[in-house]
Design a protein around this motif. Structure first.
Motif, PDB file in Angstrom:
ATOM      1  N   SER A  48       0.835  -1.207   0.000  1.00  0.00           N
ATOM      2  CA  SER A  48       0.000   0.000   0.000  1.00  0.00           C
ATOM      3  C   SER A  48       0.867   1.254   0.000  1.00  0.00           C
ATOM      4  CB  SER A  48      -0.912   0.019   1.228  1.00  0.00           C
ATOM      5  OG  SER A  48      -1.634   1.241   1.286  1.00  0.00           O
ATOM      6  N   SER A  49       0.640   2.107  -0.980  1.00  0.00           N
ATOM      7  CA  SER A  49       1.422   3.331  -1.087  1.00  0.00           C
ATOM      8  C   SER A  49       0.989   4.388  -0.080  1.00  0.00           C
ATOM      9  CB  SER A  49       1.290   3.907  -2.506  1.00  0.00           C
ATOM     10  OG  SER A  49      -0.058   4.241  -2.788  1.00  0.00           O
ATOM     11  N   THR A  50      -0.162   4.187   0.556  1.00  0.00           N
ATOM     12  CA  THR A  50      -0.673   5.189   1.494  1.00  0.00           C
ATOM     13  C   THR A  50      -0.559   4.752   2.953  1.00  0.00           C
ATOM     14  OG1 THR A  50      -2.871   4.275   0.975  1.00  0.00           O
ATOM     15  CG2 THR A  50      -2.263   6.350  -0.073  1.00  0.00           C
ATOM     16  N   PHE A  51       0.064   3.613   3.215  1.00  0.00           N
ATOM     17  CA  PHE A  51       0.165   3.117   4.593  1.00  0.00           C
ATOM     18  C   PHE A  51       1.239   3.870   5.372  1.00  0.00           C
ATOM     19  CE2 PHE A  51       2.209   0.371   7.760  1.00  0.00           C
ATOM     20  CZ  PHE A  51       1.122   0.121   8.591  1.00  0.00           C
ATOM     21  N   LYS A  52       0.913   4.175   6.635  1.00  0.00           N
ATOM     22  CA  LYS A  52       1.879   4.772   7.548  1.00  0.00           C
ATOM     23  C   LYS A  52       1.798   4.041   8.881  1.00  0.00           C
ATOM     24  CE  LYS A  52       1.769   9.391   5.491  1.00  0.00           C
ATOM     25  NZ  LYS A  52       1.501  10.843   5.725  1.00  0.00           N
ATOM     26  N   SER A  53       2.928   3.563   9.357  1.00  0.00           N
ATOM     27  CA  SER A  53       2.959   2.846  10.630  1.00  0.00           C
ATOM     28  C   SER A  53       3.167   3.817  11.781  1.00  0.00           C
ATOM     29  CB  SER A  53       4.074   1.801  10.633  1.00  0.00           C
ATOM     30  OG  SER A  53       4.125   1.136  11.871  1.00  0.00           O
ATOM     31  N   THR A  54       2.630   3.443  12.958  1.00  0.00           N
ATOM     32  CA  THR A  54       2.857   4.266  14.148  1.00  0.00           C
ATOM     33  C   THR A  54       3.790   3.566  15.130  1.00  0.00           C
ATOM     34  OG1 THR A  54       1.047   3.299  15.447  1.00  0.00           O
ATOM     35  CG2 THR A  54       0.489   5.123  13.968  1.00  0.00           C
ATOM     36  N   ASN A  55       3.946   2.255  14.989  1.00  0.00           N
ATOM     37  CA  ASN A  55       4.696   1.430  15.940  1.00  0.00           C
ATOM     38  C   ASN A  55       4.085   1.470  17.340  1.00  0.00           C
ATOM     39  OD1 ASN A  55       6.720   0.557  14.107  1.00  0.00           O
ATOM     40  ND2 ASN A  55       7.670   2.584  14.256  1.00  0.00           N
ATOM     41  N   GLN A  56       2.831   1.973  17.444  1.00  0.00           N
ATOM     42  CA  GLN A  56       2.139   1.996  18.731  1.00  0.00           C
ATOM     43  C   GLN A  56       1.457   0.649  18.964  1.00  0.00           C
ATOM     44  OE1 GLN A  56      -0.748   5.140  19.117  1.00  0.00           O
ATOM     45  NE2 GLN A  56      -1.445   4.480  21.136  1.00  0.00           N
ATOM     46  N   PRO A  57       1.693  -0.006  20.104  1.00  0.00           N
ATOM     47  CA  PRO A  57       1.116  -1.330  20.339  1.00  0.00           C
ATOM     48  C   PRO A  57      -0.387  -1.264  20.569  1.00  0.00           C
ATOM     49  CG  PRO A  57       2.272  -0.588  22.290  1.00  0.00           C
ATOM     50  CD  PRO A  57       2.562   0.425  21.212  1.00  0.00           C
ATOM     51  N   LEU A  58      -1.053  -2.376  20.274  1.00  0.00           N
ATOM     52  CA  LEU A  58      -2.500  -2.490  20.443  1.00  0.00           C
ATOM     53  C   LEU A  58      -2.816  -3.859  21.030  1.00  0.00           C
ATOM     54  CD1 LEU A  58      -5.445  -1.455  19.834  1.00  0.00           C
ATOM     55  CD2 LEU A  58      -5.245  -2.674  17.645  1.00  0.00           C
ATOM     56  N   SER A  59      -3.661  -3.886  22.060  1.00  0.00           N
ATOM     57  CA  SER A  59      -4.150  -5.133  22.636  1.00  0.00           C
ATOM     58  C   SER A  59      -5.639  -4.993  22.871  1.00  0.00           C
ATOM     59  CB  SER A  59      -3.459  -5.454  23.964  1.00  0.00           C
ATOM     60  OG  SER A  59      -2.072  -5.662  23.785  1.00  0.00           O
ATOM     61  N   ILE A  60      -6.412  -5.958  22.379  1.00  0.00           N
ATOM     62  CA  ILE A  60      -7.859  -5.952  22.581  1.00  0.00           C
ATOM     63  C   ILE A  60      -8.254  -7.293  23.168  1.00  0.00           C
ATOM     64  CG2 ILE A  60     -10.117  -5.634  21.520  1.00  0.00           C
ATOM     65  CD1 ILE A  60      -8.787  -4.111  19.271  1.00  0.00           C
ATOM     66  N   TYR A  61      -8.990  -7.256  24.268  1.00  0.00           N
ATOM     67  CA  TYR A  61      -9.362  -8.470  24.964  1.00  0.00           C
ATOM     68  C   TYR A  61     -10.843  -8.756  24.795  1.00  0.00           C
ATOM     69  CZ  TYR A  61      -4.772  -8.111  27.068  1.00  0.00           C
ATOM     70  OH  TYR A  61      -3.404  -8.036  27.236  1.00  0.00           O
ATOM     71  N   TYR A  62     -11.142  -9.987  24.409  1.00  0.00           N
ATOM     72  CA  TYR A  62     -12.512 -10.464  24.325  1.00  0.00           C
ATOM     73  C   TYR A  62     -12.713 -11.517  25.415  1.00  0.00           C
ATOM     74  CZ  TYR A  62     -12.425  -8.055  19.862  1.00  0.00           C
ATOM     75  OH  TYR A  62     -12.313  -7.101  18.884  1.00  0.00           O
ATOM     76  N   GLY A  63     -13.920 -12.057  25.506  1.00  0.00           N
ATOM     77  CA  GLY A  63     -14.241 -12.949  26.609  1.00  0.00           C
ATOM     78  C   GLY A  63     -13.408 -14.208  26.659  1.00  0.00           C
ATOM     79  N   THR A  64     -12.964 -14.699  25.521  1.00  0.00           N
ATOM     80  CA  THR A  64     -12.236 -15.970  25.499  1.00  0.00           C
ATOM     81  C   THR A  64     -10.868 -15.847  24.836  1.00  0.00           C
ATOM     82  OG1 THR A  64     -13.399 -16.522  23.452  1.00  0.00           O
ATOM     83  CG2 THR A  64     -14.316 -17.375  25.504  1.00  0.00           C
ATOM     84  N   GLY A  65     -10.357 -14.644  24.716  1.00  0.00           N
ATOM     85  CA  GLY A  65      -9.049 -14.501  24.098  1.00  0.00           C
ATOM     86  C   GLY A  65      -8.761 -13.062  23.748  1.00  0.00           C
ATOM     87  N   SER A  66      -7.774 -12.839  22.923  1.00  0.00           N
ATOM     88  CA  SER A  66      -7.365 -11.479  22.612  1.00  0.00           C
ATOM     89  C   SER A  66      -6.642 -11.441  21.278  1.00  0.00           C
ATOM     90  CB  SER A  66      -6.435 -10.955  23.709  1.00  0.00           C
ATOM     91  OG  SER A  66      -5.239 -11.728  23.733  1.00  0.00           O
ATOM     92  N   MET A  67      -6.429 -10.209  20.804  1.00  0.00           N
ATOM     93  CA  MET A  67      -5.527  -9.990  19.688  1.00  0.00           C
ATOM     94  C   MET A  67      -4.519  -8.946  20.122  1.00  0.00           C
ATOM     95  SD  MET A  67      -5.911  -6.698  18.371  1.00  0.00           S
ATOM     96  CE  MET A  67      -5.257  -6.875  16.737  1.00  0.00           C
ATOM     97  N   THR A  68      -3.301  -9.052  19.631  1.00  0.00           N
ATOM     98  CA  THR A  68      -2.293  -8.037  19.878  1.00  0.00           C
ATOM     99  C   THR A  68      -1.678  -7.648  18.543  1.00  0.00           C
ATOM    100  OG1 THR A  68      -0.456  -9.594  20.171  1.00  0.00           O
ATOM    101  CG2 THR A  68      -1.751  -9.043  22.130  1.00  0.00           C
ATOM    102  N   GLY A  69      -1.157  -6.447  18.494  1.00  0.00           N
ATOM    103  CA  GLY A  69      -0.539  -5.982  17.262  1.00  0.00           C
ATOM    104  C   GLY A  69      -0.084  -4.552  17.406  1.00  0.00           C
ATOM    105  N   PHE A  70      -0.186  -3.791  16.323  1.00  0.00           N
ATOM    106  CA  PHE A  70       0.220  -2.385  16.361  1.00  0.00           C
ATOM    107  C   PHE A  70      -0.712  -1.585  15.471  1.00  0.00           C
ATOM    108  CE2 PHE A  70       2.384  -4.310  12.809  1.00  0.00           C
ATOM    109  CZ  PHE A  70       2.431  -3.343  11.820  1.00  0.00           C
ATOM    110  N   LEU A  71      -0.643  -0.275  15.605  1.00  0.00           N
ATOM    111  CA  LEU A  71      -1.539   0.626  14.885  1.00  0.00           C
ATOM    112  C   LEU A  71      -0.844   1.233  13.669  1.00  0.00           C
ATOM    113  CD1 LEU A  71      -3.095   2.456  17.952  1.00  0.00           C
ATOM    114  CD2 LEU A  71      -4.318   0.931  16.386  1.00  0.00           C
ATOM    115  N   GLY A  72      -1.644   1.448  12.630  1.00  0.00           N
ATOM    116  CA  GLY A  72      -1.170   2.122  11.438  1.00  0.00           C
ATOM    117  C   GLY A  72      -2.279   2.968  10.837  1.00  0.00           C
ATOM    118  N   TYR A  73      -1.938   3.764   9.838  1.00  0.00           N
ATOM    119  CA  TYR A  73      -2.911   4.603   9.148  1.00  0.00           C
ATOM    120  C   TYR A  73      -2.964   4.217   7.677  1.00  0.00           C
ATOM    121  CZ  TYR A  73      -3.057   7.899  13.088  1.00  0.00           C
ATOM    122  OH  TYR A  73      -3.209   8.479  14.327  1.00  0.00           O
TER     123      TYR A  73
END
Length: 378
Positions: A120-145
């Motif tokens: 993607s020519s329009t992607f910009k990374s922030t290197n900011q971490p992201l964690s979202i928790y649901y009832g039986t698990g989670s996802m982790t990663g990072f944020l971008g635009y």
């Protein structure tokens, strides 16, 4: 609070993934309004302006959703330039947009579409971490635009999550990710939700509406900045929010045959497209299931399929109005498990009016007035 949406669509989704375009055939919008007796009210409130489309105006984003066995609803969005496509659950019970990424090696990522930032020519990374928790698990990663396309509307500079790990149960999801439609205060890592960005950029008006089909039929849709009068009948009942995090409202009581069986004295509820069932406190759910004739087996509220026609109507009393559900709406028949109610334990004082409720009531989520509008779905 248990977030049931992801778990249920992961474990119970049965149909193959398909995306269908919702079409309105044989009836104009005016025909539909006249049929409901709403045309005069509508044209007075919204005078016809044939030149409006030639000036600067808001767009309306129509997003068709697939009904996956009445257990989850998802549609197609795109991210990046050129666009990369993903299936996402449109979830009014959360606020973040996230999809799997090429940086994820979890089993759940390996059987879903992954976003590749390098393409993607329009992607910009922030290197900011992201964690979202649901009832039986989670996802982790990072944020971008990047640019996000949803409902035919392009939303530039949209922040979103790129997963690096995902819980094992997400491998069974039909959707690749989730697009949250709740308030910004609920958003993990302070990421601005997609709808807020759409409104802030002046792309759409500050409300969206949801129609959920039943029995796996086509036609489900979320409309950003608009409504579809073909999908409801009668007047809209507007309910003010009691909290602007979830789409949270005050419920007066739940009654069966005029008797209060749950939510005695009032309770709080959220209107959540991302939860399959109607969920409540354990004791209230036990009472409700008992009054409709269900028995508990392996944690499920089981009913005799032959009794559905004679089971009582359940009334959810909200803001002085009664929103009723017949047994045909609050029960579900499975080829493998027989018939069960759509009332589940949540382990919290907060009720969730999930898809079982929203299928019966067309819902408008209005950020301008901080309210939800409910009308009988058709």
């Amino acid at each position: 609070m248990m977030k049931w949406a992801v778990l249920l669509c992961a474990v119970l989704a049965l149909s193959e993934c398909s995306v269908r375009v919702s079409l309105i055939k044989g009836k104009s919008a005016r025909d539909a309004l006249e049929e409901k007796g709403l045309w005069n009210e509508y044209r007075l409130k919204y005078p016809y302006n044939p030149m409006a489309k030639f000036g600067q105006s808001y767009a309306v984003g129509y997003e068709s959703m697939t009904n996956d066995a009445d257990m989850s609803y998802y549609g197609v969005i795109s991210i990046g330039t050129p666009p990369q496509s993903f299936l996402v659950i449109f979830d009014t019970g959360s606020s973040n947009l996230w999809v799997p990424s090429d940086y994820c090696g979890s089993a759940a990522c390996n059987n879903h579409h992954k976003f590749n930032p390098s393409l993607s020519s329009t992607f910009k990374s922030t290197n900011q971490p992201l964690s979202i928790y649901y009832g039986t698990g989670s996802m982790t990663g990072f944020l971008g635009y990047d640019t996000v396309g949803v409902g035919g509307i392009q939303v530039p500079h949209q922040i979103f999550g790129l997963s690096q790990t995902e819980a094992p149960f997400m491998a069974y999801m039909k959707a690749d990710g989730i697009l949250g439609l709740a308030y910004p205060r609920l958003s993990s890592a302070g990421a601005q939700p997609v709808f807020d960005n759409m409104v802030q950029q002046g792309l759409v008006q500050d409300y969206f509406s949801v129609y959920l089909s039943s029995k796996s039929q086509t036609g489900s849709e979320v409309i950003f900045g608009g409504t579809n009068p073909n999908h409801y009948t009668g007047s809209l009942i507007w309910v003010p929010l009691s909290s602007e995090t979830y789409w949270q409202i005050t419920m007066d009581s739940i009654t069966v045959n005029g008797q209060v069986v749950a939510c005695n004295g009032g309770c709080q509820a959220i209107v959540d497209t991302g939860t399959s069932l109607i969920v409540g406190p354990n004791s209230d759910i036990a009472s409700l299931n008992s009054y409709v004739g269900a028995t508990t087996s392996n944690g499920d509220a089981v009913v005799n399929c032959n009794n559905i026609a004679s089971m009582p109507v359940v009334s959810f009393n909200i803001n002085g109005h009664s929103f009723t559900l017949p047994a045909s709406a609050y029960t579900r028949q499975s080829y493998y498990y027989g018939c069960r109610t759509g009332f589940g334990n949540g382990g919290s004082d907060l009720w969730i009016l999930g898809d079982v409720f929203i299928r019966e009531y067309y819902t408008i989520f209005n950020r301008g007035t901080n309210s939800v509008g409910l009308a009988k779905a058709v």
